[in-house]
Design a protein around this motif. Sequence first.
Motif, PDB file in Angstrom:
ATOM      1  N   ALA A  11      89.480 -75.245   9.518  1.00 25.63           N
ATOM      2  CA  ALA A  11      90.213 -74.664   8.442  1.00 25.63           C
ATOM      3  C   ALA A  11      91.299 -75.568   8.643  1.00 25.63           C
ATOM      4  O   ALA A  11      92.481 -75.460   7.001  1.00 25.63           O
ATOM      5  CB  ALA A  11      89.032 -74.075   8.421  1.00 25.63           C
ATOM      6  N   ASN A  12      92.373 -74.854   9.716  1.00 24.67           N
ATOM      7  CA  ASN A  12      93.606 -75.109   9.962  1.00 24.67           C
ATOM      8  C   ASN A  12      94.072 -77.357   9.157  1.00 24.67           C
ATOM      9  O   ASN A  12      94.612 -77.201   8.276  1.00 24.67           O
ATOM     10  CB  ASN A  12      94.152 -75.730  11.249  1.00 24.67           C
ATOM     11  CG  ASN A  12      95.275 -75.306  10.968  1.00 24.67           C
ATOM     12  OD1 ASN A  12      96.220 -74.851   9.720  1.00 24.67           O
ATOM     13  ND2 ASN A  12      95.503 -75.931  12.134  1.00 24.67           N
ATOM     14  N   VAL A  13      92.983 -78.275   9.620  1.00 29.81           N
ATOM     15  CA  VAL A  13      93.133 -79.314   9.366  1.00 29.81           C
ATOM     16  C   VAL A  13      92.829 -79.445   7.856  1.00 29.81           C
ATOM     17  O   VAL A  13      93.893 -80.046   6.956  1.00 29.81           O
ATOM     18  CB  VAL A  13      92.428 -80.672   9.847  1.00 29.81           C
ATOM     19  CG1 VAL A  13      92.008 -81.409   9.410  1.00 29.81           C
ATOM     20  CG2 VAL A  13      91.978 -80.573  11.308  1.00 29.81           C
ATOM     21  N   TYR A  14      92.203 -78.621   6.312  1.00 32.08           N
ATOM     22  CA  TYR A  14      92.016 -78.614   5.391  1.00 32.08           C
ATOM     23  C   TYR A  14      93.510 -77.674   5.048  1.00 32.08           C
ATOM     24  O   TYR A  14      92.928 -78.013   3.501  1.00 32.08           O
ATOM     25  CB  TYR A  14      90.810 -78.146   4.890  1.00 32.08           C
ATOM     26  CG  TYR A  14      89.889 -79.740   5.114  1.00 32.08           C
ATOM     27  CD1 TYR A  14      89.696 -80.278   4.223  1.00 32.08           C
ATOM     28  CD2 TYR A  14      89.026 -79.525   6.286  1.00 32.08           C
ATOM     29  CE1 TYR A  14      88.641 -81.425   4.942  1.00 32.08           C
ATOM     30  CE2 TYR A  14      88.024 -80.751   6.945  1.00 32.08           C
ATOM     31  CZ  TYR A  14      88.473 -81.314   5.581  1.00 32.08           C
ATOM     32  OH  TYR A  14      87.191 -82.631   5.830  1.00 32.08           O
ATOM     33  N   GLY A  15      93.890 -77.121   5.420  1.00 32.49           N
ATOM     34  CA  GLY A  15      95.550 -75.714   4.944  1.00 32.49           C
ATOM     35  C   GLY A  15      94.553 -74.369   4.456  1.00 32.49           C
ATOM     36  O   GLY A  15      95.128 -73.598   3.745  1.00 32.49           O
ATOM     37  N   ILE A  16      93.682 -73.838   5.248  1.00 33.92           N
ATOM     38  CA  ILE A  16      92.660 -73.143   4.681  1.00 33.92           C
ATOM     39  C   ILE A  16      92.262 -71.910   6.234  1.00 33.92           C
ATOM     40  O   ILE A  16      91.333 -71.477   6.054  1.00 33.92           O
ATOM     41  CB  ILE A  16      91.794 -73.055   3.432  1.00 33.92           C
ATOM     42  CG1 ILE A  16      90.774 -73.981   4.611  1.00 33.92           C
ATOM     43  CG2 ILE A  16      91.786 -73.261   2.558  1.00 33.92           C
ATOM     44  CD1 ILE A  16      89.313 -74.188   3.310  1.00 33.92           C
ATOM     45  N   ARG A  17      93.053 -72.098   7.114  1.00 33.27           N
ATOM     46  CA  ARG A  17      93.164 -71.256   7.992  1.00 33.27           C
ATOM     47  C   ARG A  17      93.147 -69.544   7.829  1.00 33.27           C
ATOM     48  O   ARG A  17      92.223 -69.069   7.966  1.00 33.27           O
ATOM     49  CB  ARG A  17      93.408 -71.877   9.079  1.00 33.27           C
ATOM     50  CG  ARG A  17      93.310 -71.244  10.776  1.00 33.27           C
ATOM     51  CD  ARG A  17      94.945 -72.178  11.594  1.00 33.27           C
ATOM     52  NE  ARG A  17      94.200 -71.479  12.905  1.00 33.27           N
ATOM     53  CZ  ARG A  17      93.545 -70.297  13.088  1.00 33.27           C
ATOM     54  NH1 ARG A  17      93.911 -68.703  13.597  1.00 33.27           N
ATOM     55  NH2 ARG A  17      93.573 -69.984  14.903  1.00 33.27           N
ATOM     56  N   ASP A  18      93.624 -69.795   7.112  1.00 31.54           N
ATOM     57  CA  ASP A  18      94.113 -67.537   7.075  1.00 31.54           C
ATOM     58  C   ASP A  18      92.710 -67.761   6.427  1.00 31.54           C
ATOM     59  O   ASP A  18      92.195 -66.403   6.227  1.00 31.54           O
ATOM     60  CB  ASP A  18      95.185 -67.758   6.394  1.00 31.54           C
ATOM     61  CG  ASP A  18      97.098 -68.474   6.832  1.00 31.54           C
ATOM     62  OD1 ASP A  18      96.933 -68.414   8.086  1.00 31.54           O
ATOM     63  OD2 ASP A  18      97.171 -68.174   7.102  1.00 31.54           O
ATOM     64  N   GLU A  19      92.729 -68.371   4.631  1.00 32.68           N
ATOM     65  CA  GLU A  19      91.136 -67.407   4.244  1.00 32.68           C
ATOM     66  C   GLU A  19      89.805 -67.796   4.957  1.00 32.68           C
ATOM     67  O   GLU A  19      89.577 -66.647   5.311  1.00 32.68           O
ATOM     68  CB  GLU A  19      91.352 -68.193   2.482  1.00 32.68           C
ATOM     69  CG  GLU A  19      92.522 -68.303   2.620  1.00 32.68           C
ATOM     70  CD  GLU A  19      92.760 -69.796   2.101  1.00 32.68           C
ATOM     71  OE1 GLU A  19      93.115 -70.229   3.426  1.00 32.68           O
ATOM     72  OE2 GLU A  19      94.394 -70.163   1.653  1.00 32.68           O
ATOM     73  N   VAL A  20      90.246 -68.381   5.708  1.00 33.98           N
ATOM     74  CA  VAL A  20      88.643 -69.239   6.342  1.00 33.98           C
ATOM     75  C   VAL A  20      88.985 -67.495   7.891  1.00 33.98           C
ATOM     76  O   VAL A  20      87.656 -66.907   7.756  1.00 33.98           O
ATOM     77  CB  VAL A  20      88.295 -70.036   7.308  1.00 33.98           C
ATOM     78  CG1 VAL A  20      87.517 -69.884   8.529  1.00 33.98           C
ATOM     79  CG2 VAL A  20      88.279 -71.163   6.344  1.00 33.98           C
ATOM     80  N   LEU A  23      87.978 -64.135   6.437  1.00 30.17           N
ATOM     81  CA  LEU A  23      86.678 -64.303   6.557  1.00 30.17           C
ATOM     82  C   LEU A  23      85.779 -63.845   8.109  1.00 30.17           C
ATOM     83  O   LEU A  23      84.854 -63.603   7.709  1.00 30.17           O
ATOM     84  CB  LEU A  23      85.986 -65.460   5.977  1.00 30.17           C
ATOM     85  CG  LEU A  23      86.249 -65.264   4.514  1.00 30.17           C
ATOM     86  CD1 LEU A  23      85.810 -67.424   3.858  1.00 30.17           C
ATOM     87  CD2 LEU A  23      85.723 -64.891   3.417  1.00 30.17           C
ATOM     88  N   VAL A  24      85.977 -64.326   8.830  1.00 32.26           N
ATOM     89  CA  VAL A  24      85.639 -64.981  10.244  1.00 32.26           C
ATOM     90  C   VAL A  24      85.632 -63.403  11.198  1.00 32.26           C
ATOM     91  O   VAL A  24      85.299 -63.499  11.859  1.00 32.26           O
ATOM     92  CB  VAL A  24      85.290 -65.829  11.127  1.00 32.26           C
ATOM     93  CG1 VAL A  24      84.305 -66.925   9.665  1.00 32.26           C
ATOM     94  CG2 VAL A  24      86.897 -66.634  11.138  1.00 32.26           C
ATOM     95  N   ALA A  25      87.233 -62.723  11.067  1.00 30.18           N
ATOM     96  CA  ALA A  25      87.409 -61.626  11.460  1.00 30.18           C
ATOM     97  C   ALA A  25      86.589 -60.854  12.089  1.00 30.18           C
ATOM     98  O   ALA A  25      86.744 -60.646  13.270  1.00 30.18           O
ATOM     99  CB  ALA A  25      88.988 -61.007  10.779  1.00 30.18           C
TER     100      ALA A  25
END
Length: 141
Positions: A11-20, A23-25
Amino acid sequence: MTPKEMLLAVANVYGIRDEVAELVADKPDAYTPDSLSNLLRTSREAMGLQRETIHFRGGLSRSQISYYENKHSKNPGLRSLTALADGYGLPLWLVLCTALGDIRPLRDPAPGAERKPVQPPVRKRKRPAGFSGSTDRPKAA
């Protein structure tokens, strides 16, 4: 690396790490096998499959399946891992990540040693005798 950490890295590679991450927290980590052989054996037993079934699904021989389940393979190839994923009905990413976790370096570098990139040797092509370097070909009469 746990599946959750791997998902966050992708997700970090695609720039959506915070959103993911959001979701998985609160999700627990899934079962992460400690070796490829444990993954294969426990998956087969949990599904109630026999090696014969996996043989027909994945195209591997029964002896190869036994070989992988009993920790005899050190670095299986990509084709074998793909066939194992097909045979066992497992996601390819899980088989690959587990197999990569099993791979150990042949020798550890000395502490503090700098790793230098290895370059393949350059080979000079031998030219046929009488070759002048010209690419002109005689025209057919």
